[in-house]
Scaffold this active site. Structure first.
Site, PDB file in Angstrom:
ATOM      1  CG  LEU A 149      39.926  49.933  40.412  1.00  0.00           C
ATOM      2  CD1 LEU A 149      40.838  49.926  41.625  1.00  0.00           C
ATOM      3  CD2 LEU A 149      38.915  51.072  40.529  1.00  0.00           C
ATOM      4  N   GLY A 150      41.388  46.663  37.682  1.00  0.00           N
ATOM      5  CA  GLY A 150      40.682  45.469  37.234  1.00  0.00           C
ATOM      6  C   GLY A 150      40.376  44.564  38.416  1.00  0.00           C
ATOM      7  CB  ILE A 152      44.677  42.116  40.276  1.00  0.00           C
ATOM      8  CG1 ILE A 152      44.688  40.661  39.797  1.00  0.00           C
ATOM      9  CG2 ILE A 152      45.837  42.377  41.251  1.00  0.00           C
ATOM     10  CD1 ILE A 152      45.867  40.309  38.908  1.00  0.00           C
ATOM     11  NE  ARG A 173      43.050  52.167  28.385  1.00  0.00           N
ATOM     12  CZ  ARG A 173      43.013  51.181  27.500  1.00  0.00           C
ATOM     13  NH1 ARG A 173      43.342  51.416  26.246  1.00  0.00           N
ATOM     14  NH2 ARG A 173      42.664  49.969  27.863  1.00  0.00           N
ATOM     15  NE  ARG A 230      52.358  39.583  32.253  1.00  0.00           N
ATOM     16  CZ  ARG A 230      51.631  38.842  33.063  1.00  0.00           C
ATOM     17  NH1 ARG A 230      51.760  38.994  34.380  1.00  0.00           N
ATOM     18  NH2 ARG A 230      50.777  37.964  32.591  1.00  0.00           N
ATOM     19  CG  ASP A 254      55.364  38.178  42.099  1.00  0.00           C
ATOM     20  OD1 ASP A 254      56.079  37.358  42.722  1.00  0.00           O
ATOM     21  OD2 ASP A 254      54.472  37.834  41.302  1.00  0.00           O
ATOM     22  CD  GLU A 259      58.998  37.878  35.161  1.00  0.00           C
ATOM     23  OE1 GLU A 259      58.175  36.942  35.110  1.00  0.00           O
ATOM     24  OE2 GLU A 259      58.877  38.855  35.927  1.00  0.00           O
ATOM     25  CG  HIS A 277      55.767  36.167  37.401  1.00  0.00           C
ATOM     26  ND1 HIS A 277      55.974  36.644  36.125  1.00  0.00           N
ATOM     27  CD2 HIS A 277      54.423  36.248  37.610  1.00  0.00           C
ATOM     28  CE1 HIS A 277      54.820  36.986  35.586  1.00  0.00           C
ATOM     29  NE2 HIS A 277      53.864  36.746  36.470  1.00  0.00           N
TER      30      HIS A 277
END
Length: 317
Positions: A149-150, A152, A173, A230, A254, A259, A277
């Site tokens: 929940l940063g 983005i 966390r 990622r 994505d 990759e 990506h």
């Protein structure tokens, strides 16, 4: 005299004139071959490197650049930059938190909708001359689970809650009660309570294969996985098996582990949507990330603290 700048990423090619105008002598080396050759031939001169988290910069490469002072990751991630090597050398490392969050969140919702409503499959069928309907679940009112929940994650949550009336839960966390969303300490519990599980956590050892077979089974046969973070966060083989066996309904990816090489088994599946990506590659996001990079670089070479140092990485001030 312009400052030699090594660029390891393809997406900023159009900005090379701007880098020159800002006092840099850019050297563009976006492929593995060009990167190795440039470091071997011109490493003695390089003072700044522009990369991204997935592309990274190894310790031995830093060692081959004795004048290197600062490494800048264009986006928020920095998982493949050798921070220990940078710290030992006193090399500044910066990143770009929040600069592409809006673009990535838009893309996450596009993948979510595309996977649920089977938009790529429907488009392909029409182009082949078909006109039969494709069944897919509604998104409005469903349960949205976020791993992370940063910047983005918060943007995705806002779209889900306000745009689609979704009930939002998240796993981090530490709880963030100010968000107003339901916190889960365990990712499996979050998956069990989600119709759509979106990965928005950083890469690295701490999150490697966080989404494994047990999490996918908890998500269940009606659930969808979306990954805009990622590829390493998701166990790819476990995901392929879950998609093949119908243990989850579908996925929108994505990013993929390993990759740009995508497993053939993943490409053959018709219940997954794949993009290269590109979630953060809107014109607005690239402009934001480049502007922040230039601000960080200007601050460093003027002897001021950089704006967005990577946590625990060496930086002036």
């Amino acid at each position: 005299m312009r400052i030699p700048l090594l660029i390891l990423i393809e997406s900023v090619k159009d900005y090379l004139p701007r880098f020159e105008q800002s006092g840099f002598a850019p050297v563009w080396a976006p492929t593995a071959e060009a990167r190795a050759r440039t470091i071997a031939e011109r490493g003695q001169d390089i003072r700044i490197v522009l990369t991204r988290g997935a592309t990274g910069l190894r310790g031995d490469e830093m060692q081959a650049m004795p004048r290197l002072e600062i490494v800048c990751s264009l986006g928020v991630g920095y998982e493949n930059i050798d921070l220990d090597a940078a710290r030992r050398r006193g090399i500044v490392v910066t990143h770009g938190p929040g600069t592409n969050a809006v673009s990535v969140a838009d893309h996450a919702m596009a993948l979510l909708l595309g996977a649920a409503r089977r938009l790529p499959q429907a488009d392909a069928a029409v182009r082949r001359g078909g006109w039969s309907g494709f069944m897919g679940p509604q998104v409005a009112g469903k349960r949205l689970g976020l791993i992370g929940l940063g910047h983005i994650g918060r943007e995705i949550a806002r779209r889900g809650a306000l745009g689609f009336g979704m009930r939002v839960g998240y796993c981090t966390r530490r709880p963030r009660p100010e968000s107003g969303y339901a916190h889960y300490a365990d990712v499996r519990a979050l998956a069990r309570d989600s119709d759509f599980l979106v990965v928005a956590a950083p890469g690295g050892a701490a999150t490697h294969h966080l989404v494994d077979e047990t999490v996918l089974d908890a998500l269940g046969p009606q659930g969808y996985l979306v990954n805009v973070a990622r590829g390493s966060v998701v166990d790819t083989q476990a995901l392929i098996a879950a998609l093949e066996q119908g243990r989850i309904a579908g996925a929108g990816l994505d990013v993929v582990e390993g990759e740009p090489d995508v497993p053939e088994a993943l490409k053959r599946l018709d219940n997954v949507v794949l993009t290269p990506h590109s979630a953060g590659r809107s014109p607005e996001a690239v402009e934001n990330t480049v502007s922040l990079f230039l601000q960080n670089a200007a601050a460093h070479f003027a002897g001021r603290p950089v704006l967005t140092p990577v946590p625990d990485a060496g930086h002036r001030g």
